[in-house]
Scaffold this active site. Structure first.
Site, PDB file in Angstrom:
ATOM      1  N   GLU A  85       0.833  -1.204   0.000  1.00 48.59           N
ATOM      2  CA  GLU A  85       0.000   0.000   0.000  1.00 48.59           C
ATOM      3  C   GLU A  85       0.874   1.263   0.000  1.00 48.59           C
ATOM      4  O   GLU A  85       0.587   2.225  -0.718  1.00 48.59           O
ATOM      5  CB  GLU A  85      -0.950  -0.018   1.198  1.00 48.59           C
TER       6      GLU A  85
ATOM      7  N   ASP B  18       2.269  13.229 -14.870  1.00 47.32           N
ATOM      8  CA  ASP B  18       1.145  13.519 -15.763  1.00 47.32           C
ATOM      9  C   ASP B  18       0.806  15.006 -15.783  1.00 47.32           C
ATOM     10  O   ASP B  18       0.556  15.573 -16.839  1.00 47.32           O
ATOM     11  CB  ASP B  18      -0.082  12.711 -15.341  1.00 47.32           C
TER      12      ASP B  18
END
Length: 157
Positions: A113, A127
């Site tokens: 995680e 991005d």
């Protein structure tokens, strides 16, 4: 293959049965680095990237990804997370270090995680900034620390 718990004697994969393990408090911290041009880091720090506040969106994306780890990584157990904290550091003028700390009271660890949180946070930074800096690099994603459970504590030295 017998030393790898996700494989049986024949080499077939399976999800490890953790039902008999005790519930313990588990914490894991992972890190990663995004390197970029100095001008790109300046845009991020000054919140001048056209798409929005890069670090806050990367933080939210990392938290969201943490909650989806079992859907992304085969054989990971779905966990009830107690907390997720994502921090950003600026070790120099051309990099952002991401630190993700995940905690849970569970039967299995939270390392995947934490690593997922770092990975998706880094991908979000990339991005959001790729239009101004296609040469960015995502590097050094690694586990820094984990505690809880039978295997005890690990700390990268």
């Amino acid at each position: 293959m017998n030393d790898l718990p996700h494989f049986d004697r024949d080499g077939s994969s399976h999800m490890v049965d953790v039902g008999g393990k005790p519930m313990t408090h588990r914490i894991a911290t992972a890190s990663g680095v995004v390197t970029m041009e100095t001008a790109t880091q300046s845009l991020i720090r000054n919140r001048e990237v056209q798409k929005g506040d890069v670090l806050e969106l990367a933080r939210v994306a990392g938290v969201m990804a943490t909650k989806q780890t079992a859907n992304l990584i085969p054989l990971c157990h779905p966990l009830r997370l107690d907390g997720v904290k994502i921090e950003f550091q600026f070790p120099d003028s051309q990099s952002i270090k991401i630190l993700a700390t995940v905690s849970a009271t569970e039967r299995t660890g939270v390392e995947m995680e934490a690593l997922t949180a770092v990975s998706v946070s880094a991908l979000t930074i990339y991005d959001m900034c790729k239009s101004v800096d296609r040469a960015m690099r995502i590097t050094d994603i690694q586990l820094e620390h984990k505690s809880g459970g039978k295997s005890g504590t690990f700390r990268r030295s």
